[in-house]
Design a protein around this motif. Structure first.
Motif, mmCIF file in Angstrom:
data_model
loop_
_atom_site.group_PDB
_atom_site.id
_atom_site.type_symbol
_atom_site.label_atom_id
_atom_site.label_comp_id
_atom_site.label_asym_id
_atom_site.label_seq_id
_atom_site.Cartn_x
_atom_site.Cartn_y
_atom_site.Cartn_z
ATOM 1 N N VAL A 197 8.623 -0.529 -2.001
ATOM 2 C CA VAL A 197 7.994 -0.273 -0.702
ATOM 3 C C VAL A 197 8.294 1.138 -0.236
ATOM 4 C CG1 VAL A 197 8.079 -0.880 1.743
ATOM 5 C CG2 VAL A 197 7.908 -2.687 0.024
ATOM 6 N N LEU A 198 9.552 1.561 -0.359
ATOM 7 C CA LEU A 198 9.910 2.918 0.041
ATOM 8 C C LEU A 198 9.242 3.949 -0.872
ATOM 9 C CD1 LEU A 198 13.698 2.475 0.875
ATOM 10 C CD2 LEU A 198 11.789 2.732 2.464
ATOM 11 N N SER A 199 9.141 3.593 -2.179
ATOM 12 C CA SER A 199 8.492 4.510 -3.108
ATOM 13 C C SER A 199 7.013 4.682 -2.745
ATOM 14 C CB SER A 199 8.620 3.981 -4.538
ATOM 15 O OG SER A 199 7.937 4.812 -5.446
ATOM 16 N N LEU A 200 6.352 3.582 -2.409
ATOM 17 C CA LEU A 200 4.949 3.669 -2.016
ATOM 18 C C LEU A 200 4.798 4.425 -0.696
ATOM 19 C CD1 LEU A 200 3.553 0.135 -2.912
ATOM 20 C CD2 LEU A 200 3.169 2.280 -4.110
ATOM 21 N N PHE B 59 17.413 3.206 -11.234
ATOM 22 C CA PHE B 59 18.153 2.254 -10.408
ATOM 23 C C PHE B 59 17.556 0.855 -10.520
ATOM 24 C CE2 PHE B 59 19.923 5.903 -8.021
ATOM 25 C CZ PHE B 59 21.244 5.480 -7.957
ATOM 26 N N ILE B 60 16.256 0.746 -10.288
ATOM 27 C CA ILE B 60 15.623 -0.569 -10.310
ATOM 28 C C ILE B 60 15.609 -1.143 -11.722
ATOM 29 C CG2 ILE B 60 13.266 0.265 -10.629
ATOM 30 C CD1 ILE B 60 14.469 -2.666 -8.423
ATOM 31 N N MET C 40 9.723 -13.787 -9.045
ATOM 32 C CA MET C 40 10.196 -12.628 -8.290
ATOM 33 C C MET C 40 9.243 -11.441 -8.456
ATOM 34 S SD MET C 40 13.690 -10.418 -8.864
ATOM 35 C CE MET C 40 12.986 -9.584 -10.284
ATOM 36 N N ILE C 41 8.831 -11.165 -9.692
ATOM 37 C CA ILE C 41 7.935 -10.029 -9.945
ATOM 38 C C ILE C 41 6.557 -10.254 -9.319
ATOM 39 C CG2 ILE C 41 6.793 -8.686 -11.745
ATOM 40 C CD1 ILE C 41 9.753 -8.146 -11.529
ATOM 41 N N VAL C 42 6.039 -11.472 -9.440
ATOM 42 C CA VAL C 42 4.708 -11.767 -8.889
ATOM 43 C C VAL C 42 4.702 -11.601 -7.376
ATOM 44 C CG1 VAL C 42 3.031 -13.619 -8.504
ATOM 45 C CG2 VAL C 42 4.002 -13.266 -10.780
ATOM 46 N N GLY D 129 16.184 -5.731 -3.668
ATOM 47 C CA GLY D 129 16.274 -4.348 -4.135
ATOM 48 C C GLY D 129 14.972 -3.875 -4.739
ATOM 49 N N PHE D 130 14.360 -4.763 -5.531
ATOM 50 C CA PHE D 130 13.066 -4.464 -6.154
ATOM 51 C C PHE D 130 12.002 -4.189 -5.083
ATOM 52 C CE2 PHE D 130 8.968 -6.312 -7.374
ATOM 53 C CZ PHE D 130 8.673 -5.617 -8.539
#
Length: 970
Positions: free
Chosen positions: A855-858, A538-539, A944-946, A849-850
């Motif tokens: 966060v939910l995955s962690l 998804f991501i 965004m990634i940082v 979304g990222f």
């Protein structure tokens, strides 16, 4: 009420997911509602601009609505007919949808012969004829030039009247002269006496439809007196009646345009039923009629441009809804096992969605209005300018679009719930224990289907381009085909999914290649990624679509803008191209027998002593000084450019009509604009080639191919009755500033062969030579002045300087003004604005979304990280593991997005040639890439990634071992 409170409590328990879902819903509604708001705002701006251009071009107020109705002398019900018309027109004056600034009534009799009452005081040999007219309310809109206002009643049986200044000359009269209206049908003699000369009190007064010169054969009396004695009394024959509205066009909107057109239709039907014939003048009517086509095309364009963003938002909503459902699958399964029906469960989630949808429906259109302002300020991809803000307004269509967006979004969020309700508690536990092998889109081959459809679209479009170029066909009126944005979006999505189908194999290969050397952190990361690739897709799709669409949008926008700019600058030749009036000894057209009865030139007319076929005398011109043009403020360089479109080329026994251009090589090279790499060599190389030889010329390749002319040959060129001169060919050219080498619609010749006659396309031909040689050996005729302006120079300042020096401007082409008009084109603004806005929305959605996903995955893997910490893994090693996971997921997705976006650009951006007419797109269409666009794109994605990694690192560093272990025990 209790049910509603229960739903709210349930939403509060999942507040972050619910807020994320609400965020996506609001964005979806805002994007959908912005389309009608933007369409209306940009067309509203363009409507007023076109009205203003209409006024400048025709010197006529665009808000005119003028009606005339002629009346025959046999009509015995004139007064009743006129009364019905005026009652009707007064009633509909408020139905135009715009304020009525003036409503004017005017009457006029037929034209009668006038005879002086005292012949001894005036020249009786002059033939005089005039009509008696009246304008209601004119007294408050005039100023007296001479004399006085007329009486409102006849004075000693004489009707007093006003006249315009031109009438004194036209009728050869003076004020105070009494005239008798001569007509055999009059029952009693009518006397008229002009007592005053009037002029308009304000030349900008909208009360006046005609200038005073329009009344040079009119005597104007009091309107009420006219109505009583002439319209009702019938003393003279009323021949025409006029009604004139002056409407405030600046208040016109697209909504009021409907009212305007309907009122015009209603008025036309009424006039048709009452009069056998009538006329009207409504300058704005054609402009308004065209707007329905433009509105439909622009609306289709906006939908097509927003398809990739819509897909992104739909994907986001589905992902968030799926996350919510995944966390509640156990609860759903338990409810199903305890007897709850699927319908009841779905309705419960639908109620949650309805609460969020209501909030989105209320807030979304207002956010869409703000987005519209971003659209209006964009002049390119991620480029903004200080431009007059768009006049935005929420309308019914905006809320209708918002309602549709909410409904579609809610359906999208209920799909995971619908799928989850099909599973019982046993099935749910079985699915939790099993590892999915393929995702939905890979299982059903959606990626392959999308790639196949997009490649078929690519093939079809390439064939269309080939046909248009080979047959000389024109593109459609729509400047950009909407499918040109939809097909690449399908290709980006399909290719991204196809690469993700292969990505797990690449991870396995990488893992096996270095499993003996990988440190524990990297080893763990690869195991995690390879075993859970489905949950990361998804991501990854998010990032792929965002980056790839951004690259394609940047390239497409830059290409369209650059080719439009190149076309305008090439066609003009320089920043300003100007034709100055030259003094000459040309006789008036009537002396040459070239003027017809209507005052227009007529080649077939003959007069005594001059035959139609006679050769016109050669005109001698006086060349104005050229030096001031090089010294005007803002002018960097100026050049003389002589252009003769009907020059004749002779070589041996063959002759042809060509375009001859005479230049000064140094000035021309410094002034003219030419795109790089358009010719085999630089433009200056060709100019240097002919610079030292006065008789040297450059010829177009069409001349060389048609008449077998090559470098070193001698040709003869001339025109009309001027003496031709010989030139030497030094080189061949395919393009030249301002010259279009493509054949037009009329560039055909009939060729006769043994097999019969056939039509052949004749390519335009050009000869470029030295201006001084042409002037000395053929003739001195007017040339154009080309000017290159300094970067910040104003065109208006140049025009003022030209006028102040006494030059008369006969024609002008301003490339800078045309570039500004092109930027304001609604389709161009739609591409620039929507591409930029769509990418910014994609970045925002992708960021949330990222962040939400990781966060939910962690959170779901807190126990795993707690165990790692209990085993002695440091926080730094955990962050390295997390960074490695991000590189393999987010980094790989960005890399795939870059490759996919570049591939889509190289494949599909050239197809935008369909949007430009091949016959007028000179220089040829060229795909443009700008490194600045990619730098902006990469910078935004990197930020965004940082930020995301910083947030995730903060969360990992705050994990407490005892809480993680206790969580595992629970």
């Amino acid at each position: 009420m209790a049910l509603f409170i229960m739903i709210l409590r349930k939403m509060i328990n999942n507040k972050w997911l619910e807020l994320s879902l609400l965020f996506g819903l609001i964005l979806s509604v805002a994007l959908a509602s912005s389309m009608p708001i933007y369409t209306n705002a940009i067309l509203q701006r363009l409507l007023i601009q076109e009205m203003q251009q209409l006024q400048l071009a025709s010197n006529q107020y665009p808000g005119i609505y003028w009606i005339s109705a002629p009346m025959s002398a046999q009509d015995l019900q004139k007064q009743e007919t006129v009364a019905k018309t005026e009652a009707f027109l007064t009633g509909v004056s408020g139905k135009f949808g715009v304020p009525v600034q003036s409503f004017v009534r005017e009457r006029a009799t037929q034209r009668y012969e006038l005879a002086p009452a005292e012949p001894e005081k005036i020249d009786v040999n002059v033939q005089r004829s005039a009509d008696i007219s009246a304008i209601d309310g004119m007294e408050s809109h005039i100023r007296l030039v001479d004399g006085r206002l007329p009486a409102k009643e006849p004075v000693n049986g004489v009707y007093e009247a006003l006249v315009g200044p031109e009438a004194l000359t036209e009728l050869s009269m003076v004020l105070g002269t009494v005239f008798i209206v001569k007509d055999p049908g009059l029952k009693e003699p009518i006397k008229v006496q002009p007592v005053g000369v009037f002029d308009r009190s304000d030349y900008s007064d909208l009360f006046w439809y005609n200038n005073t010169s329009g009344y040079k054969n009119s005597l104007l009396i009091d309107f009420q007196l006219f109505e009583r004695d002439i319209t009702a009394g019938g003393k003279l024959n009323v021949q025409s009646s006029y009604w004139y509205y002056a409407l405030d066009y600046t208040k016109m909107t697209l909504e009021s345009a409907d009212d305007f057109l309907w009122n015009d239709y209603h008025i036309g039907n009424f006039m048709d039923g009452l009069y056998t014939e009538h006329n009207k003048n409504v300058p704005a009517l054609q402009t308004l009629s065209n707007y329905y086509v433009k509105e439909a095309n622009l609306r289709m364009m906006l939908w097509s441009l927003n398809v990739p963003v819509m897909l992104m938002l739909a994907f986001y909503l589905y992902m968030v809804a799926n996350l919510i459902t995944d966390r509640q699958k156990t609860e759903i399964a338990v409810l199903r096992s305890r007897g709850a029906s699927r319908r009841q469960i779905i309705l419960g989630y639908a109620a949650e969605g309805l609460v969020l949808g209501t909030v989105a429906f209320i807030a979304g259109p207002y956010l869409g209005e703000l987005m519209t302002k971003v659209l209006g300020a964009s002049s390119g991809f991620l480029e903004f300018v200080q431009r007059a803000r768009l006049e935005t307004k929420l309308n019914r269509d905006a809320f209708l679009y918002a309602l549709i967006a909410v409904s579609a979004s809610l359906v999208m969020t209920l799909i995971p719930v619908f799928l989850a309700t099909r599973v019982t508690i046993v099935g749910h536990k079985q699915q939790s224990a099993r590892l999915k092998k393929l995702s939905f889109w890979h299982r059903f081959g959606i990626d392959i289907m999308l790639v196949a459809v997009s490649l078929y679209g690519l093939y079809s479009y390439k064939n269309r381009v080939k046909d248009m170029l080979s047959l000389g066909l024109k593109s459609s009126d729509l400047k950009v085909d909407p499918m040109l944005f939809l097909v690449p979006a399908m290709f980006v999505l399909g290719t991204g999914l196809l690469v993700l189908r292969l990505y797990p194999w690449a991870v396995q290969l990488l893992y096996r290649a270095g499993r003996r050397w990988w440190p524990p952190s990297i080893y763990t990361t690869m195991i995690q990624v390879s075993r859970s690739i489905i949950q990361y897709q998804f991501i990854m799709v998010f990032l792929i679509i965002t980056v790839a669409t951004g690259l394609f949008s940047a390239s497409a926008t830059r290409t369209i803008n650059q080719n439009t700019s190149d076309k305008i600058r090439y066609a003009a030749g320089a920043d300003i191209t100007m034709q100055i009036h030259w003094e000459n000894d040309a006789p008036p057209a009537i002396l040459l027998g070239l003027e017809g009865d209507d005052g227009e030139a007529s080649a077939s007319s003959d007069i005594e002593g001059v035959g139609a076929a006679a050769t016109p005398p050669r005109i001698q011109y006086s060349e104005p000084s050229f030096l001031p043009f090089t010294q005007f403020p803002g002018v960097e360089h100026a050049a003389k450019v002589f252009v003769k479109n009907d020059a004749s080329l002779t070589k041996g026994k063959t002759s042809a009509t060509v375009r001859l251009m005479g230049i000064d090589t140094k000035d021309f090279g410094e002034t003219a604009w030419m795109r790089d790499r358009l010719l085999d060599h630089h433009l200056n190389d060709y100019l240097n080639l002919i610079a030292r030889t006065p008789s040297a010329v450059l010829i177009s390749r069409s001349i060389a191919e048609e008449y077998d002319v090559k470098a070193g040959d001698t040709i003869t060129v001339g025109w009309g009755n001027a003496e031709p001169a010989q030139f030497t060919v030094f080189g061949l050219i395919d393009y030249w500033p301002s010259w279009n080498p493509n054949p037009g619609a009329g560039d055909t010749v009939t060729v006769t062969t043994k097999e019969g006659t056939s039509t052949k396309v004749r390519k335009p031909m050009l000869i470029v030579g030295h201006l001084s040689y042409i002037q000395n050996n053929i003739a001195l005729e007017p040339y154009e002045v080309w000017m290159k302006l300094k970067p910040d120079a104003s065109s208006n300042a140049v025009y003022e300087a030209v006028k102040n020096h006494g030059y008369g401007i006969e024609a002008v082409t301003d490339a800078k003004e045309k570039l500004i008009e092109a930027v304001k084109d609604p389709f161009q603004m739609a591409i620039n604005g929507v591409m930029t806005l769509g990418f910014l929305i994609s970045i925002v959605v992708c960021f949330f979304g990222f962040l939400l996903y990781w966060v939910l995955s962690l959170s779901a893997r807190t126990l795993q990280y707690g165990i790692f910490r209990a085993m002695g893994v440091s926080v730094l090693q955990l962050i390295v593991m997390l960074a490695g996971e991000q590189i393999m997921i987010s980094g790989a997705a960005i890399a795939i997005g870059v490759l996919t976006g570049n591939l889509a650009s190289y494949l599909f951006v050239p197809l935008f040639e369909l949007s430009f007419d091949p016959g007028t797109q000179v220089p040829p269409f060229q795909v443009t890439f700008d490194s600045r666009d990619r730098e902006r794109l990469y910078a935004i994605v990197t930020v965004m990634i940082v930020i995301g990694l910083a947030v995730l690192g903060r969360i990992v560093s705050r994990i407490r071992i005892h809480q993680a272990v206790k969580l595992g025990e629970d």
